[in-house]
Structure formats: C-alpha cells, structure tokens
Enzyme design. Structure first.
Site, PDB file in Angstrom:
ATOM      1  N   CYS A 118      36.749  44.182  37.325  1.00  0.00           N
ATOM      2  CA  CYS A 118      36.701  43.081  38.299  1.00  0.00           C
ATOM      3  C   CYS A 118      37.156  43.538  39.673  1.00  0.00           C
ATOM      4  O   CYS A 118      36.752  42.972  40.695  1.00  0.00           O
ATOM      5  CB  CYS A 118      37.537  41.905  37.812  1.00  0.00           C
ATOM      6  N   HIS A 252      43.150  38.800  37.342  1.00  0.00           N
ATOM      7  CA  HIS A 252      41.697  38.955  37.451  1.00  0.00           C
ATOM      8  C   HIS A 252      41.285  38.791  38.907  1.00  0.00           C
ATOM      9  O   HIS A 252      41.814  37.935  39.627  1.00  0.00           O
ATOM     10  CB  HIS A 252      41.026  37.894  36.583  1.00  0.00           C
ATOM     11  N   ASN A 274      32.782  34.409  39.777  1.00  0.00           N
ATOM     12  CA  ASN A 274      33.364  35.250  38.742  1.00  0.00           C
ATOM     13  C   ASN A 274      32.404  36.398  38.420  1.00  0.00           C
ATOM     14  O   ASN A 274      31.291  36.479  38.968  1.00  0.00           O
ATOM     15  CB  ASN A 274      33.648  34.410  37.491  1.00  0.00           C
TER      16      ASN A 274
END
Length: 614
Positions: A118, A252, A274
């Site tokens: 990520c 994240h 995301n």
C-alpha cells in the site's frame, strides 16, 4: 510459503511455562467469517453507526493475511525533519462536499493482492490523479517497477514508507503498467530500463493532521495518508466508517480524494481510494469519519509541476479498429494557455504501451493532426505516444488511453464501370466524364483509367494514380478507333487491386470534327499523375506551365522529409516531363512505400501521390 514467514527460536521449556501461566485470549482464536460479520453488524446497530458491513473480497482472509495488506510504516522524527511542510493560507473552505472523481481526476482503484505494498499504491495513485489535474493525462503507472527496483525501501513483507516511493519516482521516473505489470511479488526482476518513462514528480510535502489544512491541500490535489486498520474494516461495504472495533491489524496507506461534511450525521468524513480492488467497498473507495483511526497523521502530498506544453490525444485513444494500409488521422489538442510546441514527435507501441520504439513522424511542425498510413504489425494491437517539443526538449506528452487494433487486409477492392458502359456515341474532341463505383474495407487508394480500341489488348492510359472519387472527365482524342472500351483498375492501401471494363463498346463518330485551333496552343498550370503508378524502376512525371517561371519539382516521404529534387530551372510555357528512378539525393534506392511529388511553378503549387515498389 509466501516468503514472508518469520522464524523465531524459542526454547521448549519456555513454551511449556508460558502455556501454563498465560490464559488464552479470545482474540487469538480466529472466528469464522460469518461469526465476525454477525458480531460487526450487531456492533453497528447497537452504536448507531452509519456504515454497512458484509462479506467482501478480503473479509475471508486469515488474520495473518489481513495483516499483510497493511504495509504502511509510520514516519519517524528523522523522516519528519527532512520533509518540507505544506503551508496553508487559512482561506475559508466553502464547499461542504468535494470529490476529485466528479471532475474526472481519479483513476480506478487497483488491487495490491496479498502484498503489503500500500506504501506504493497510494503515492502512485496520487500521482496519476495529479497528472490528470494538471496535464489532463490518463496514465496507468507501474507499481511493480517501484516494488522490484526499490527493494531497500520496503517489500511485501516489511511494508514501506510512502515517501520512499516519492523519492524513487523523483530519481528514476515511472513507466507504464504495461511495461512492468503488477504481480504482487518482490521476486519479479527489475527490468524497467527498456521502458519509456512517462511520468515524474518534483517534490513532496507533509500535510498537518487538521481537517481544514487537509481540505486546503486537497483543493490542490489528492493526499496520501495512513490510518489504523481494525478487523471490522475488512467487512466495509458502504457508508461512513467510524469507530475502531476488535483486533488492531496494522497501518494502511490510502489516498484521500475528497470529503463530505454531511456524512456521519453531519460530523464529516474523508473520501478515500483504497488498493484492495474494485470489488471491495464502493468500487474500491470508502468514507471514513474525520479523525477516526488516526487518519491524516503524517499525510503527504506530491508537488507536481505541470508540463510547459499541455497536449491531449484526441484519436486514436483506444478501442478503434483500422485496416492495415488505411489512413489513420492522429489528432491532438494543445492548450493554448501554455507553451505552443515547436514540433511534434509521434511514436507507436505494439506491446500495449510498455515501449514506444517505432517512429511515426518526427519534427512535425504544422496543425493538430497527422494522417498516418497504418502499417502491418505482428500483434495487431497498438498505442501511440505524442511528444511536444519545446525549445529543443520534451515539453509535454500524452499516450493513447488504451490499445487500438490494426487488422490485416484480406479483402480485394471492387470496382464497376458505370459510364461509358456500352452503346454510347461520341465524337473526337467531346468531353466524356467517366464514372465508376469503387469500394474496399480499407478504402480505395487510387484508380488507373485506360481506353482501348475494341478487340485490342493494348490499353492507353487516360489517368493514372487518380483520387478514387468518380467521375473523371476526359477529352476524346482525334486519333482513336471507331469502337472503344474503358478499363478501370482500383487499388486499396495494401495495393490489392480489382479491374473492370465497359460491358460493351462505345462508338466514335469520325464524321464530326472540331474546328482547327488558331494561334499557338494555350497551356495551363498542371502536375499530371506519374506513369506508371505504382512503379518499380522508373516513372515519368509530366507537368505544364502557363507562363515563363522558375520550376522546382521535389519528392518527399510521408514524414514530410525531402527525398530528392528532380528539377530546378526556368521554363517557358509548355508541357515537360521528368523522370524519377526511386533514388534519393545520394543515389541510394529508397524503401517501398508512398511518396509525394510536389511542384512549385511561380505562384502555382500542386502535389501528387506516388507509390514505389522495389
């Protein structure tokens, strides 16, 4: 094995003692997906939260696999000391709702797979948005290039820091996804040196964890940030996520692309992109309550300098289909509020956009379109890259959003003579407008028109290499037989041909003659089509001038480059012929293909297409 397992040696006696002395915590025992979902839905109902939970593309993963998705390493004090800070102006934020998606400046959500990358996906997605905002360029950039080529900064197991992705892009640039497709593994070799680097960035800044400051930064472009993830977040489907619950999983990285002050019963929420695929959440996006889960701490933002020249491809931009040899009108739009390019370079890719090694045209200086004769390519799939040259360097570029198709030409053209088709009567000196119909899947490139005395196999050219539009008007000559037919041959761009003849002869009435002309013949300015065309070896080019003038006859290739000057001299009124033997100014044979013959005779200019076959 995923390659991320960690091996720790613990003496067996210590394991036995710990087993006896420490009671098992219920959070260490994994529950089933159905059990977790029921628990989460109950919690949402009891607390009156404003989001919906359900089974998602990641909710079924094991606890360790879920942890793997959270690879954002928090910033250290040393990291912060090296980052310049975004300085807000304090201007009032009027909009209660803002969404970069609504402005067409956010690319679709991607999937990091089972890798903790990520820290790469968020900055790369942010850069894609800034390119859309400032240069109107839609690009799918390669996360794998960073993962494979910047291994000292992080990997799938350890995760990494988003600003390490920034640093890599600032140093190396970044290529198209097609050049290094994402595979979710650090074992993929770093092989970007053959790729075209299509994006870069200038710098990055930290953004203070303050709602108004983040909003002001967002008005400049999306912001990368990290937040704390708990197990219930994996079940998010829609609504305004709020309230951590249950097991903490990890940190994240995501991209903030907007906000809504109306979400969460008016308490407000960030709209985020995301990297768990489009099957998760709201097509890969989610709302999260302001300040929830420490979101916004150590936010960062790209400093992106717009290109001197803003250029956007209009066509071909993906999805079109062409027949090899047909004309493709490559067109682009230049933002007149920025630098106007000095020249345009166009390149072609046949591997989906990984590389653009094939030059279409170089230093093209006029207009906003270029007519390209589509080539034969082995893959049948192509994209183009257009580069704007400003002051001798690249000042802007754009690529086709997707591939277009160039199909082989397997079909012959079809031509039918309509007039004269038999039974008509003409006299020498009459003007006869010859008509035909010619069709082809790639379009008709040119036609040759001939006549022959009936019963003879000798065909005399009337017009060669003419544009395919019917009709063509012809003056019946004096020295012609009593019965004649017309033959028309039509060529497509691949030089497949078809021929048709008049069904029956037409007649010439020799008893009718025109008046003898008085005085010397009058000439008009004209460049005739070369004959033969197509040719192999030598072709003759005839032209006429109406008055005394300086005449220059030149040959150019399809890129507009001068191949050879055939004539440069003063001419009296009259008709003249010159010859081209398919060689350049150095006497070297040119390649097969399409060329253009141009004449300048005083104020008169005309150009004809020539097809050379070696």
């Amino acid at each position: 094995m995923t390659g991320c397992a960690r091996s720790i040696f613990v003496p067996s006696i210590l394991v036995f003692i710990l087993t006896l002395s420490i009671p098992m915590s219920p959070v260490l025992a994994e529950k089933s997906e159905d059990e977790e979902l029921a628990e989460i839905r109950k919690m949402i109902e009891e607390k009156g939260y404003h989001w919906s939970a359900g089974k998602t593309s990641v909710s079924w993963l094991s606890l360790e696999e879920k942890r793997m998705l959270c690879g954002c390493i928090p910033a250290s004090e040393a990291d912060l000391a090296q980052m310049p800070a975004f300085v807000p102006t304090g201007a009032a934020i009027i909009d209660s709702i803002f969404d970069w998606r609504a402005l067409g400046c956010v690319t679709p959500a991607k999937d990091q797979l089972g890798c903790g990358s990520c820290w790469i996906f968020a900055p790369v997605g942010e850069l894609e948005s800034h390119m859309l905002i400032y240069d109107a360029r839609y690009e799918d950039l390669s996360e794998q290039m960073v993962l494979s080529c910047h291994k000292t900064a992080g990997d799938c197991c350890r995760g990494g820091k988003p600003w390490e992705t920034y640093k890599f892009i600032m140093k190396e640039g970044i290529a198209d996804e097609a050049c290094m497709p994402y595979g979710g593994s650090t074992t993929i070799d770093c092989e970007f040196h053959g790729c075209n680097i299509i994006a870069n960035m200038t710098w990055y800044e930290s953004v203070l964890q303050d709602v108004d400051v983040i909003k002001e930064a967002l008005l400049r472009g999306p912001v990368t940030t990290g937040f704390d993830v708990y197990y219930n977040f994996y079940y998010y489907q829609d609504g305004c996520y709020e309230g951590p619950s249950g097991t903490y999983i990890g940190r994240h990285a995501v991209v903030i692309v907007g906000w809504s002050d109306k979400m969460c019963s008016g308490e407000g929420a960030w709209l985020c992109k995301n990297s768990w695929g489009e099957d998760w959440g709201m097509d890969g996006f989610f709302y999260i309550k302001y300040d929830c889960c420490d979101i916004g701490r150590i936010g960062t933002q790209i400093v992106y300098e717009q290109s001197p020249a803003k250029l956007t491809i209009a066509a071909p931009n993906g999805g079109e289909t062409f027949i090899e040899g047909s004309d493709c009108n490559i067109s682009w739009i230049v933002d007149r509020h920025r630098a106007i390019p000095d020249a345009i370079n166009i390149y072609m890719s046949i591997d989906g956009g990984a590389r653009y090694p094939y030059l279409v045209v170089e230093n093209f200086e006029s207009g906003s379109s270029f007519v390209w004769k589509t080539p034969t390519i082995p893959t049948g799939k192509a994209r183009v890259l257009i580069e704007a040259v400003v002051d001798g360097v690249t000042g802007g570029m754009d690529t086709s959003n997707d591939i277009f198709t160039i199909e082989p030409d397997y079909l012959w053209p079809e031509v039918t003579v309509l007039y004269p088709n038999g039974g008509e009567t003409f006299a020498p000196g009459d003007t006869v407008c010859i008509e035909w119909i010619a069709t082809d899947n790639a379009g008709i490139d040119s036609v040759n028109i001939y006549y022959s005395e009936y019963g003879s196999y000798v065909y005399i050219p009337i017009a060669v290499g003419e544009e395919f539009e019917s009709p063509y008007c012809w003056v019946v000559p004096e020295d012609i037989g009593d019965e004649c037919i017309v033959k028309i041959t039509a060529y497509d761009p691949s030089l497949w041909k078809d021929t048709d003849l008049s069904d029956d002869p037409f007649y010439i009435d020799q008893t009718v003659t025109g008046e003898e002309p008085e005085g010397p013949p009058a000439y008009t300015n004209r460049l005739e089509q070369n004959y033969p065309n197509p040719f192999n070896g030598t072709t003759t080019i005839a032209y006429s001038v109406a008055e005394r003038c300086d005449v220059t006859v030149r040959i150019y290739d399809t890129a507009g480059k001068l191949v050879r000057i055939l004539e440069r001299m003063a001419r009296e009124p009259g008709r003249y012929e010159t010859v081209w033997r398919g060689t350049d100014a150095e006497g070297r044979a040119v390649a097969s293909g399409v060329y253009f013959c141009s004449i300048d005779a005083g104020p008169f200019e005309e150009t004809r297409k020539i097809v050379y076959l070696r």
